[in-house]
Write an enzyme that holds these catalytic residues in place. Structure first.
Site, PDB file in Angstrom:
ATOM      1  N   ARG A 148      -3.620  -9.904   4.895  1.00 30.71           N
ATOM      2  CA  ARG A 148      -4.064  -9.962   3.491  1.00 30.71           C
ATOM      3  C   ARG A 148      -2.903  -9.486   2.625  1.00 30.71           C
ATOM      4  NH1 ARG A 148      -6.380  -6.661  -0.321  1.00 30.71           N
ATOM      5  NH2 ARG A 148      -8.127  -7.501  -1.513  1.00 30.71           N
ATOM      6  N   LYS A 166       0.818  -1.226   0.000  1.00 32.18           N
ATOM      7  CA  LYS A 166       0.000   0.000   0.000  1.00 32.18           C
ATOM      8  C   LYS A 166       0.848   1.272   0.000  1.00 32.18           C
ATOM      9  CE  LYS A 166      -4.420  -1.871   1.354  1.00 32.18           C
ATOM     10  NZ  LYS A 166      -5.402  -2.146   2.390  1.00 32.18           N
TER      11      LYS A 166
HETATM   12  N1  HH2 Z   1      -7.556  -3.716   0.867  1.00 31.20           N
HETATM   13  C1  HH2 Z   1      -7.877  -3.736  -0.451  1.00 31.20           C
HETATM   14  C2  HH2 Z   1      -9.026  -4.423  -0.885  1.00 31.20           C
HETATM   15  N2  HH2 Z   1      -9.814  -5.098  -0.027  1.00 31.20           N
HETATM   16  N3  HH2 Z   1     -10.291  -5.803   2.178  1.00 31.20           N
HETATM   17  C3  HH2 Z   1      -9.998  -5.795   3.481  1.00 31.20           C
HETATM   18  N4  HH2 Z   1     -10.780  -6.457   4.353  1.00 31.20           N
HETATM   19  N5  HH2 Z   1      -8.903  -5.118   3.978  1.00 31.20           N
HETATM   20  C4  HH2 Z   1      -8.064  -4.429   3.161  1.00 31.20           C
HETATM   21  O1  HH2 Z   1      -7.098  -3.809   3.671  1.00 31.20           O
HETATM   22  C5  HH2 Z   1      -8.350  -4.403   1.754  1.00 31.20           C
HETATM   23  C6  HH2 Z   1      -9.498  -5.112   1.290  1.00 31.20           C
HETATM   24  C7  HH2 Z   1      -7.020  -3.018  -1.431  1.00 31.20           C
HETATM   25  O2  HH2 Z   1      -6.055  -3.886  -1.991  1.00 31.20           O
HETATM   26  P1  HH2 Z   1      -6.184  -4.567  -3.445  1.00 31.20           P
HETATM   27  O3  HH2 Z   1      -7.355  -5.495  -3.458  1.00 31.20           O
HETATM   28  O4  HH2 Z   1      -4.913  -5.189  -3.843  1.00 31.20           O
HETATM   29  O5  HH2 Z   1      -6.392  -3.348  -4.430  1.00 31.20           O
HETATM   30  P2  HH2 Z   1      -7.624  -2.868  -5.302  1.00 31.20           P
HETATM   31  O6  HH2 Z   1      -8.663  -2.378  -4.341  1.00 31.20           O
HETATM   32  O7  HH2 Z   1      -7.056  -1.756  -6.150  1.00 31.20           O
HETATM   33  O8  HH2 Z   1      -8.135  -4.026  -6.104  1.00 31.20           O
END
Ligand code: HH2
Length: 287
Positions: free
Chosen positions: A259, A224
């Site tokens: 995660r 992040k």
């Molecule tokens: N972070 C992201 C997405 N979903 N869910 C939970 N519970 N906690 C988190 O910190 C979280 C989440 C963001 O990461 P990513 O899925 O890699 O990115 P994007 O939202 O751009 O798909």
């Protein structure tokens, strides 16, 4: 971990920290957008992460990066269904669905998914908590200030740890009111969701205060922006070492699930950090 073992893990106060691999079936996620839109590529990545030590795989079809726009439920379903048709029959580990839409969660639960990850904590779609209750599945409730489109516009808190803790307590209560048993609720401070660098650091330092709500914590720091701010690394895929430091911290300070995108190295980080943390605690108080 197999789906039937997950409830036993949830009910165990000494539960070991689990690793959740991220699978984004999106064209635009902040660090892996476009890589796994093709169902065969997504299936391959899921099997790879499971073989590398992922206990859970969180599958999402909507990027929630700062500034992102909403993806309608039918488009999320269109992206997810072929992936779940491949993975859901014999899940390689616990499958989780990352969505705020009940319609999407329902389709996923019908295709072998056994955990709902709702970054809106049930606020986006009034049908979500009743669905989770009726299906008897566990749910992750995450803190977010505003919406992904505007959440990074000057976020302010008086006491970020106290405010996020109070929010999570309110959402836990809302889930119980909707008929979700407390034992099926996991909580998440929402690192990067409407927070400055200082807010994210305060929340990570304050994990024990959040854990005192009595529910397992899921924490997502992987790749992040706050890690980029601290290390100067612009490319999210090159934030491995900063991610490793944050994951070690989380595993040693009460996170029940981390995660992550880079499963193999982070599974090793979790194992070592957790073993050291446990060695320092008297057996009766081990978590
Ligand atoms: N972070 C992201 C997405 N979903 N869910 C939970 N519970 N906690 C988190 O910190 C979280 C989440 C963001 O990461 P990513 O899925 O890699 O990115 P994007 O939202 O751009 O798909």
């Amino acid at each position: 971990m197999q789906p039937q073992q997950f409830q036993t893990w949830l009910d165990d106060p000494r539960r070991p920290t689990l690793v959740m691999g991220v699978l984004n079936v999106t064209p635009d996620s902040f660090s892996d957008g476009g890589q796994f839109l093709d169902p065969a590529a997504a299936e391959h990545q899921a099997l790879r992460m499971a073989a590398q030590g992922a206990d859970l795989i969180d599958i999402g079809a909507e990027s929630t990066r700062p500034g992102s726009q909403r993806v309608p439920a039918d488009e999320q379903i269109r992206r997810l269904r072929p992936v779940l048709q491949r993975l859901g029959r014999q899940p390689p580990c616990v499958l989780s669905i990352d969505t705020t839409r009940a319609q999407v969660a329902q389709m996923a639960l019908d295709h072998g998914v056994s955990l709902v990850n709702d970054i809106s904590a049930g606020r986006d779609d009034p049908a979500m908590l009743p669905l989770v209750a009726s299906r008897g599945v566990p749910v992750v409730l995450m803190h977010m200030r505003g919406q992904p489109a505007d959440m990074q516009q000057d976020p302010r808190y008086r006491d970020v740890v106290a405010e996020v803790r109070a929010f999570l307590a309110r959402r836990l209560h809302a889930a119980r009111q909707a008929g979700v048993p407390e034992r099926n609720v996991l909580l998440d401070p929402g690192i990067g969701f409407g927070k400055t660098l200082e807010h994210n650091l305060a929340l990570l330092a304050g994990l024990p205060a959040l854990a005192s709500l009595g529910r397992p914590l899921l924490v997502g720091t992987s790749r992040k922006a706050f890690i980029g701010r601290l290390t100067g690394e612009q490319d999210p895929r090159r934030r491995l070492w900063g991610t490793a430091a944050s994951v070690a911290w989380c595993a040693a300070n009460g996170a029940a699930i981390v995660r992550v995108h880079d499963v193999e190295p982070m599974a090793a980080v979790v194992r070592v950090a957790r073993a050291i943390a446990l060695a320092g605690r008297p057996p009766a108080t081990q978590l």
